[in-house]
Scaffold this motif. Structure first.
Motif, short mmCIF file in Angstrom:
data_model
loop_
_atom_site.label_atom_id
_atom_site.label_comp_id
_atom_site.label_asym_id
_atom_site.label_seq_id
_atom_site.Cartn_x
_atom_site.Cartn_y
_atom_site.Cartn_z
N VAL A 30 3.37 -23.84 101.94
CA VAL A 30 3.21 -24.91 102.90
C VAL A 30 2.86 -26.36 102.15
N LEU A 31 2.10 -26.28 100.95
CA LEU A 31 1.56 -27.40 100.10
C LEU A 31 2.89 -27.72 99.70
N VAL A 32 3.92 -27.22 99.32
CA VAL A 32 5.06 -27.62 98.69
C VAL A 32 6.25 -28.24 99.67
N TYR A 33 6.33 -27.60 100.65
CA TYR A 33 7.28 -28.10 101.83
C TYR A 33 6.89 -28.65 103.00
N HIS A 34 5.62 -28.94 103.09
CA HIS A 34 4.96 -29.81 104.20
C HIS A 34 5.55 -31.06 104.41
N PRO A 35 6.09 -31.56 105.51
CA PRO A 35 6.79 -32.88 105.61
C PRO A 35 5.87 -33.97 105.05
N ASP A 36 4.62 -33.85 105.19
CA ASP A 36 3.76 -35.40 104.63
C ASP A 36 3.71 -35.23 103.24
N LYS A 37 4.24 -34.27 102.67
CA LYS A 37 4.22 -34.14 101.13
C LYS A 37 5.52 -34.40 100.78
N ASN A 38 6.56 -34.55 101.59
CA ASN A 38 7.94 -34.79 101.00
C ASN A 38 8.43 -36.42 101.78
N GLN A 90 12.89 -27.86 107.01
CA GLN A 90 13.52 -26.68 107.62
C GLN A 90 12.91 -25.56 106.86
N LYS A 91 12.84 -25.58 105.78
CA LYS A 91 12.36 -24.58 104.78
C LYS A 91 10.49 -24.44 105.46
N PHE A 92 9.85 -25.38 105.84
CA PHE A 92 8.55 -25.36 106.41
C PHE A 92 8.49 -24.33 107.47
N ILE A 93 9.47 -24.98 108.38
CA ILE A 93 9.61 -23.96 109.91
C ILE A 93 9.83 -22.86 109.48
N GLU A 94 10.90 -22.36 108.55
CA GLU A 94 11.05 -20.97 108.33
C GLU A 94 9.84 -20.28 107.43
N ILE A 95 9.13 -20.91 106.82
CA ILE A 95 7.98 -20.31 106.10
C ILE A 95 6.79 -20.29 107.39
N ARG A 96 6.62 -21.23 108.24
CA ARG A 96 5.68 -20.79 109.30
C ARG A 96 6.12 -19.64 110.34
N GLU A 97 7.40 -19.51 110.41
CA GLU A 97 7.91 -18.50 111.42
C GLU A 97 7.70 -17.15 110.72
N ALA A 98 7.74 -17.08 109.46
CA ALA A 98 7.74 -15.87 108.72
C ALA A 98 6.21 -15.42 108.56
N LYS A 157 8.30 -39.40 100.13
CA LYS A 157 8.83 -40.37 99.09
C LYS A 157 10.43 -39.65 98.81
N LYS A 158 10.90 -38.48 99.20
CA LYS A 158 12.11 -38.17 98.97
C LYS A 158 13.18 -38.65 99.76
N SER A 159 14.60 -38.19 99.17
CA SER A 159 15.59 -38.82 100.11
C SER A 159 15.63 -38.00 101.72
N GLU A 160 16.24 -38.70 102.44
CA GLU A 160 16.41 -38.17 103.85
C GLU A 160 16.97 -36.62 103.86
N LYS A 161 17.96 -36.26 103.01
CA LYS A 161 18.46 -34.96 102.97
C LYS A 161 17.44 -34.11 102.65
N GLU A 162 16.55 -34.53 101.36
CA GLU A 162 15.73 -33.64 100.90
C GLU A 162 14.48 -33.15 101.63
N ARG A 163 14.29 -34.36 102.73
CA ARG A 163 13.13 -34.28 103.70
C ARG A 163 13.48 -33.19 104.77
N GLN A 164 14.67 -33.40 105.00
CA GLN A 164 15.28 -32.24 106.10
C GLN A 164 15.31 -30.92 105.54
N GLN A 165 15.65 -30.82 104.27
CA GLN A 165 15.69 -29.47 103.87
C GLN A 165 14.22 -29.04 103.81
N ALA A 166 13.32 -29.83 103.07
CA ALA A 166 11.97 -29.47 103.22
C ALA A 166 11.33 -29.09 104.50
#
Length: 117
Positions: free
Chosen positions: A32-40, A53-61, A42-51
């Protein structure tokens, strides 16, 4: 109709199936520390969306495993226990058959000896 892909939640959290609840929580916090939206931010729009999506997947798991890990472990344990019981019954049956053969030979030999006299 598209195929629904079954998600391996252990793989999402980078864990093995024989893990503990504590390890699940640790892995969740770490990812969560890596993929949390607040941590991303400064990244590009695409990278933020991927992060995100990954954050949602991690929370669901995490939620799924917390609720079902104990049940999965118990089911696996029951299967192992059933396999052990089945093997034990087979071994007992084989031993009893061998015992019967040996005992019947000994008894028949003793009876034969008694009848001979």
């Amino acid at each position: 109709m598209p195929k629904t892909q079954k998600t391996n939640y252990y793989k999402v959290l980078k864990l093995t199936r024989n893990t503990t609840i504590q390890k699940i929580k640790q892995a969740y916090r770490k990812l969560v520390l890596v993929y949390h939206p607040d941590k991303n931010v400064k990244k590009s729009e695409k990278e933020r969306q991927q992060a995100e999506q990954k954050f949602i997947e991690i929370r669901e798991a995490y939620e799924f495993l917390l609720n079902n890990h104990k049940d999965i472990k118990q089911k696996t344990q029951r299967q192992k226990t059933c396999n052990k019981k089945t093997k034990k019954k087979i071994n007992e049956k084989m031993m009893s058959d061998e015992f019967k053969k040996m005992f019947s030979k000994a008894v028949s030999k003793t009876i034969y000896e008694m009848l001979k006299k």
